[in-house]
Design a protein around this motif. Structure first.
Motif, PDB file in Angstrom:
ATOM      1  N   SER A  95      23.733  15.090 -28.090  1.00  0.00           N
ATOM      2  CA  SER A  95      22.617  15.687 -27.352  1.00  0.00           C
ATOM      3  C   SER A  95      22.210  16.984 -28.036  1.00  0.00           C
ATOM      4  CB  SER A  95      22.996  15.945 -25.893  1.00  0.00           C
ATOM      5  OG  SER A  95      24.034  16.910 -25.811  1.00  0.00           O
ATOM      6  N   LEU A 111      10.066  15.667 -31.449  1.00  0.00           N
ATOM      7  CA  LEU A 111      11.137  14.728 -31.093  1.00  0.00           C
ATOM      8  C   LEU A 111      11.994  14.395 -32.307  1.00  0.00           C
ATOM      9  CD1 LEU A 111       9.260  12.261 -28.690  1.00  0.00           C
ATOM     10  CD2 LEU A 111      10.714  14.205 -28.088  1.00  0.00           C
ATOM     11  N   PHE A 115      16.028  15.207 -32.809  1.00  0.00           N
ATOM     12  CA  PHE A 115      16.994  14.184 -33.193  1.00  0.00           C
ATOM     13  C   PHE A 115      17.757  14.587 -34.452  1.00  0.00           C
ATOM     14  CE2 PHE A 115      17.777  10.168 -35.610  1.00  0.00           C
ATOM     15  CZ  PHE A 115      18.838   9.730 -34.834  1.00  0.00           C
ATOM     16  N   HIS A 132      20.904   4.222 -34.203  1.00  0.00           N
ATOM     17  CA  HIS A 132      20.907   5.198 -33.111  1.00  0.00           C
ATOM     18  C   HIS A 132      20.016   4.675 -31.988  1.00  0.00           C
ATOM     19  CE1 HIS A 132      17.010   6.396 -34.837  1.00  0.00           C
ATOM     20  NE2 HIS A 132      16.748   6.888 -33.640  1.00  0.00           N
ATOM     21  N   GLU A 134      18.075   6.038 -28.401  1.00  0.00           N
ATOM     22  CA  GLU A 134      17.711   7.101 -27.457  1.00  0.00           C
ATOM     23  C   GLU A 134      18.126   6.672 -26.057  1.00  0.00           C
ATOM     24  OE1 GLU A 134      13.542   7.558 -27.936  1.00  0.00           O
ATOM     25  OE2 GLU A 134      13.676   8.460 -29.931  1.00  0.00           O
ATOM     26  N   GLN A 135      18.870   7.547 -25.374  1.00  0.00           N
ATOM     27  CA  GLN A 135      19.310   7.254 -24.016  1.00  0.00           C
ATOM     28  C   GLN A 135      18.316   7.761 -22.979  1.00  0.00           C
ATOM     29  OE1 GLN A 135      22.425   5.346 -23.618  1.00  0.00           O
ATOM     30  NE2 GLN A 135      21.637   5.137 -25.710  1.00  0.00           N
ATOM     31  N   TYR A 137      15.567  11.571 -22.139  1.00  0.00           N
ATOM     32  CA  TYR A 137      15.203  12.970 -22.361  1.00  0.00           C
ATOM     33  C   TYR A 137      15.225  13.686 -21.010  1.00  0.00           C
ATOM     34  CZ  TYR A 137      13.566  11.606 -27.008  1.00  0.00           C
ATOM     35  OH  TYR A 137      13.495  11.152 -28.294  1.00  0.00           O
ATOM     36  N   ASN A 146       9.839   9.073 -22.051  1.00  0.00           N
ATOM     37  CA  ASN A 146       8.898   9.428 -23.113  1.00  0.00           C
ATOM     38  C   ASN A 146       8.202  10.741 -22.763  1.00  0.00           C
ATOM     39  OD1 ASN A 146       7.138   9.552 -25.231  1.00  0.00           O
ATOM     40  ND2 ASN A 146       5.958   7.732 -24.667  1.00  0.00           N
ATOM     41  N   GLY A 157      17.400  16.093 -25.579  1.00  0.00           N
ATOM     42  CA  GLY A 157      17.486  14.683 -25.967  1.00  0.00           C
ATOM     43  C   GLY A 157      18.921  14.210 -25.968  1.00  0.00           C
ATOM     44  N   TYR A 159      21.441  10.920 -27.071  1.00  0.00           N
ATOM     45  CA  TYR A 159      21.428   9.776 -27.976  1.00  0.00           C
ATOM     46  C   TYR A 159      22.820   9.133 -28.081  1.00  0.00           C
ATOM     47  CZ  TYR A 159      17.598  12.827 -29.494  1.00  0.00           C
ATOM     48  OH  TYR A 159      16.523  13.671 -29.515  1.00  0.00           O
TER      49      TYR A 159
END
Length: 457
Positions: A95, A111, A115, A132, A134-135, A137, A146, A157, A159
């Motif tokens: 994160s 973004l 990352f 990877h 994305e879990q 935000y 989003n 973020g 991940y």
């Protein structure tokens, strides 16, 4: 131009078989596998890791020549998608937080920067990221899938980074380079398998996909259309065959015995199931299995239960609430065909379990043999791949030669020089030393702990 077809080449570098396939997606998105060639693996690949770079490169080169001969006319493979199931695969939570003070509009560039910072902070030096996911935000502390277009005070973020040892990745890269392949696109193997066996509804409701291979067992968990967890257990079907070798069998004999008589359920559970379908008169004459059959069953069950126990531990460790995995467990892979495996998983996890159905992913013209669960990863790789890596004549529906059947792999390298014992008739069971029986079964439970200490967990 209408006579030219764009194909997708995919490679499954398994610990039992090295499989190179050529296929395409039709207008409906269905997969048609034009040709598939394989080579049995002995010690060249272990637990998903290339050990002999030169030999694997030669194998891939041979498979490419065989594959292209099926198309009758000249074409070349310029790109190949490779499924990765390395035992050192690690799932890393990552994160990163960014303070914006409501001054900046969140864009794709922001973004990406977020990352990149997360990777720099979380990825170990000796690891290489292979995927990877994305879990979520957090926009001013509130979950958001989003956040583009918003102007928050803070953005966080979260991940999942999937990584493997850099040296293992280089081994694979070098072997493929030796085969003349320069454009190799790595895809997480279990992600490809999940793509082949899960519907969008499954991904949303929550599902566990388990790919039982020869040297490894891979697992992933989906929930809310996001891949939430990945792990690779360094055990597979070949381990069961190795255990059965303790009955004074060669590896090929042990493999045959496992396929013919092996079951993941203990004989006492099998007796209970038999009793449910019998009358009281029949139960009176229903006896326990013979002593030698018990020996075989206890060895197979010991390893099967160990693998399933570790799968269950990983499901718990994933952090995904078991009660919210609505679609349960879906199994695939060559070793998933073992009798009783579904029942054992159902008993241990108390979750619904089903075998993967690949027929819905294949076009009507695709050969029936590719519905075998061992081809789940191959089908998924074609689904995830992009056309254009190989161009050739339109597929006529018939290959020049039938796919070569893989023979049973040999055991370890030192066994090559040993004289294989004469294959025993099915009716004759080889009796192991009774004094060693208890010692053997107890040892099986300790091997995983020792192996984990040597791995990268």
């Amino acid at each position: 131009m209408n006579n030219v077809q764009s194909y997708i080449a995919v490679l499954d570098p398994g610990s039992s078989n090295l499989i190179l396939s050529l296929g395409y997606k039709d207008d409906m998105g269905k997969v048609n596998i034009v040709s598939s060639k394989s080579r049995p693996i002995d010690t060249e690949i272990r637990r998903g890791v290339v050990q002999n770079v030169d030999q694997v490169g030669l194998m891939v080169e041979e498979l490419m020549r065989e594959l292209l001969r099926d198309l009758d006319r000249g074409c070349s493979i310029d790109r190949v998608y490779v499924g990765l199931n390395l035992y050192s695969t690690q799932c890393i939570d990552s994160s990163e937080k960014l303070n914006l003070n409501s001054q900046e509009l969140i864009t794709e560039e922001i973004l990406s920067e977020l990352f990149d910072d997360a990777i720099a902070r979380s990825l170990p030096e000796n690891k290489e990221m292979i995927a990877h996911f994305e879990q979520e935000y957090l926009v001013d502390g509130f979950p958001c899938l989003n956040p583009k277009g918003e102007r928050p005070d803070s953005l966080e973020g979260r991940y999942k980074l999937i990584a493997a040892r850099t040296q293992y990745m280089k081994n694979l890269e070098n072997s493929l380079s030796n085969a003349g392949l320069k454009d190799c696109r790595n895809i997480l193997g279990i992600q490809a398998s999940a793509e082949a066996v899960l519907s969008e509804e499954d991904k949303n409701k929550g599902a566990v996909v388990i790919d039982f291979g020869g040297g490894t067992t891979s697992m992933c968990i989906y929930k809310d259309n996001v891949l939430r967890y990945v792990c690779v257990i360094p055990y597979g079907g070949k381990n069961i065959s190795r255990d059965l070798k303790q009955l004074n069998l060669s590896f090929s004999q042990a493999e045959s015995l496992k396929l013919e008589e092996g079951t993941a359920l203990h004989y006492t559970e099998l007796m209970k199931k038999e009793a449910l379908n019998k009358t009281e008169e029949e139960i009176r004459f229903f006896s326990e299995p013979l002593h030698d059959d018990k020996e075989i069953n206890e060895i197979v069950v010991a390893r099967s239960e160990e693998i399933v126990e570790n799968i269950w531990a990983q499901i718990i460790y994933s952090g995904v609430e078991v009660g919210k995995i609505g679609s349960g467990i879906i199994i695939c892979g060559g070793a998933s065909k073992m009798d009783g495996l579904e029942d054992l998983l159902r008993i241990k996890t108390q979750m619904p379990v089903r075998k993967a159905d690949l027929s819905c992913r294949l076009s009507s013209s695709c050969r029936v043999e590719f519905q075998d669960p061992a081809y789940a990863q191959t089908i998924g790789l074609i689904m995830l791949g992009e056309k254009g890596g190989c161009r050739g004549p339109l597929y006529s529906g018939q290959s020049k030669e039938q796919p070569r059947q893989a023979t049973l792999p040999m055991e370890e390298l030192e066994e090559i020089t040993q004289k294989a014992p004469q294959k025993r008739p099915k009716t004759e069971a080889v009796k192991p030393d009774k004094k060693n029986k208890e010692k053997l079964i107890s040892k099986i439970g300790n091997i995983f702990d020792d192996l984990m200490k040597q791995g990268d967990y």
